[in-house]
Design a protein around this motif. Structure first.
Motif, PDB file in Angstrom:
ATOM      1  N   CYS A  32     -14.426  -1.747   1.598  1.00 42.08           N
ATOM      2  CA  CYS A  32     -14.282  -0.306   1.764  1.00 42.08           C
ATOM      3  C   CYS A  32     -13.120   0.251   0.949  1.00 42.08           C
ATOM      4  CB  CYS A  32     -14.061   0.016   3.244  1.00 42.08           C
ATOM      5  SG  CYS A  32     -13.815   1.773   3.547  1.00 42.08           S
TER       6      CYS A  32
ATOM      7  N   CYS B  18     -13.259  -3.598  11.386  1.00 41.10           N
ATOM      8  CA  CYS B  18     -14.445  -2.934  10.853  1.00 41.10           C
ATOM      9  C   CYS B  18     -15.108  -3.890   9.869  1.00 41.10           C
ATOM     10  CB  CYS B  18     -14.079  -1.636  10.135  1.00 41.10           C
ATOM     11  SG  CYS B  18     -15.484  -0.878   9.259  1.00 41.10           S
TER      12      CYS B  18
ATOM     13  N   GLU C  57     -14.661   9.811  10.705  1.00 40.44           N
ATOM     14  CA  GLU C  57     -15.055   8.591   9.999  1.00 40.44           C
ATOM     15  C   GLU C  57     -16.436   8.751   9.375  1.00 40.44           C
ATOM     16  OE1 GLU C  57     -13.835   5.647   9.191  1.00 40.44           O
ATOM     17  OE2 GLU C  57     -15.664   4.495   8.827  1.00 40.44           O
TER      18      GLU C  57
ATOM     19  N   ARG D 155     -16.843  -3.396   7.482  1.00 37.57           N
ATOM     20  CA  ARG D 155     -16.884  -2.916   6.112  1.00 37.57           C
ATOM     21  C   ARG D 155     -15.545  -3.054   5.387  1.00 37.57           C
ATOM     22  NH1 ARG D 155     -20.309   1.588   4.992  1.00 37.57           N
ATOM     23  NH2 ARG D 155     -22.120   1.621   6.358  1.00 37.57           N
ATOM     24  N   ASP D 156     -14.511  -3.419   6.094  1.00 38.61           N
ATOM     25  CA  ASP D 156     -13.175  -3.247   5.525  1.00 38.61           C
ATOM     26  C   ASP D 156     -12.905  -4.010   4.224  1.00 38.61           C
ATOM     27  OD1 ASP D 156     -12.824  -5.740   6.568  1.00 38.61           O
ATOM     28  OD2 ASP D 156     -11.276  -5.191   8.010  1.00 38.61           O
TER      29      ASP D 156
ATOM     30  N   CYS E 188     -10.025   0.546  11.586  1.00 38.06           N
ATOM     31  CA  CYS E 188      -9.831  -0.575  10.663  1.00 38.06           C
ATOM     32  C   CYS E 188      -8.360  -0.923  10.486  1.00 38.06           C
ATOM     33  CB  CYS E 188     -10.481  -0.281   9.322  1.00 38.06           C
ATOM     34  SG  CYS E 188      -9.893   1.215   8.519  1.00 38.06           S
TER      35      CYS E 188
ATOM     36  N   TRP F 197      -5.910   4.196   4.906  1.00 35.00           N
ATOM     37  CA  TRP F 197      -5.478   4.229   6.306  1.00 35.00           C
ATOM     38  C   TRP F 197      -4.337   3.259   6.559  1.00 35.00           C
ATOM     39  CZ3 TRP F 197      -6.714   8.599   7.514  1.00 35.00           C
ATOM     40  CH2 TRP F 197      -7.990   9.139   7.367  1.00 35.00           C
TER      41      TRP F 197
HETATM   42  S1  SF4 Z   1     -12.358   3.412   6.442  1.00 32.20           S
HETATM   43 FE1  SF4 Z   1     -13.734   1.777   5.765  1.00 32.20          FE
HETATM   44  S2  SF4 Z   1     -12.900  -0.078   6.710  1.00 32.20           S
HETATM   45 FE2  SF4 Z   1     -11.976   1.674   7.764  1.00 32.20          FE
HETATM   46  S3  SF4 Z   1     -13.318   2.052   9.534  1.00 32.20           S
HETATM   47 FE3  SF4 Z   1     -14.078   3.382   7.888  1.00 32.20          FE
HETATM   48  S4  SF4 Z   1     -15.639   2.114   6.872  1.00 32.20           S
HETATM   49 FE4  SF4 Z   1     -14.442   0.721   8.125  1.00 32.20          FE
END
Ligand code: SF4
Ligand code: SF4
Lengths: 140, 140
Positions: free
Chosen positions: B106, B100, A9, B102-103, B93, B112
């Motif tokens: 992101c 998360c 990640e 940030r999702d 996420c 994913w």
């Molecule tokens: S891919 Fe983006 S949303 Fe998913 S864990 Fe990483 S930073 Fe968070």
DNA sequence: ATCTTAGAAGATATAAAAAGTCTTTTAGGG
DNA sequence: CCCTAAAAGACTTTTTATATCTTCTAAGAT
């Protein structure tokens, strides 16, 4: 199941950030780490791996830091993930034919091969350019 | 990356074997373990989990053992895997929206989710009946 | 030349998860 | 009541993940 590690990640976050910066601008590791919220020492290890295989270029000393190794459009998410996490293998038998002595007759074996193929295919289609948010013009 | 654990592998081997036996024939754990080459004590733990959620039925005492919980055609590989390995999440996420912080913004997040969807879809299409080799008529 | 900066490399530490075992308990027959 | 076999849970060992620390090397600044 099938969870990416922190390392993976962090690696993605880091290199995607780097890909979003202009190639002529050398980025400090500490700045990257801060921007993507990753432990700097950990990210250092990851970027060392990237540097060895040319995914990023490093410069030491004053004014040193990192830039992306090549055109972000030419770097796939698959490459990045496999660089730090190793090959994508949903099960041992997907490493190579013969890895599991049962694989010739195993009815489950083909399922894992299929999973592997699909996942790789998805990740291969995504480039760092696709992922890089347009922060190119943001202040330093 | 994305590797099934031994537990998962053993679990599948064990329940696939059980699914290949006639439903009226109670199987000793020790026999199953021997047939699929899995440490018996480990398989015991796995089958206890299966028993709790009804994937297998257990009988104690003399003449006891295990049978499959329901029609092998009605049990998917996805169910089996998630029973012992937990939900399939290629990254945090993918557990749930908001997991998360940030999702929302992101660019990697959707990748994913896609991986998760594809893998689940593959595993869901495979039933224990598909996997059960025709050993039904083999000697005990 | 030497000092400072910043990454490279490798060792080390901690924590968590995986893998496997053991003991005690409970249920069902004979 | 004794034997069998699973249930439950504690326990051990090993491996992997996560993170940090120290020493070393390269490059520019003075
Ligand atoms: S891919 Fe983006 S949303 Fe998913 S864990 Fe990483 S930073 Fe968070
Ligand atoms: S799925 Fe089949 S071939 Fe693959 S590791 Fe398991 S037993 Fe071996």
């Amino acid at each position: 199941m099938m969870e990416l590690t922190r390392k993976g990640e962090y690696a993605i976050r880091g290199i995607v950030y780097l890909a979003s910066r202009p190639m002529d601008q050398v980025c400090l590791l500490s700045d990257i780490a801060a921007a993507v919220e990753v432990p700097p020492t950990f990210l250092a290890k990851i970027f060392q791996q990237f540097s060895k295989i040319g995914l990023v270029k490093s410069y030491r000393g004053t004014g040193g830091g990192f830039i992306i190794g090549r055109d972000p459009e030419k770097i796939t998410l698959l490459e990045v993930v496999e660089a730090v996490e190793g090959p994508i293998v949903p099960n041992r038998c997907a490493i190579r034919e013969g890895e599991c002595p049962r694989d010739a007759s195993c009815t489950i074996h083909p399922v894992w091969l299929n999973v592997q193929k699909q996942v790789r295919s998805i990740l291969k289609k995504v480039t760092l350019r696709d992922l890089a948010a347009n922060t190119t013009s943001l202040p330093t």
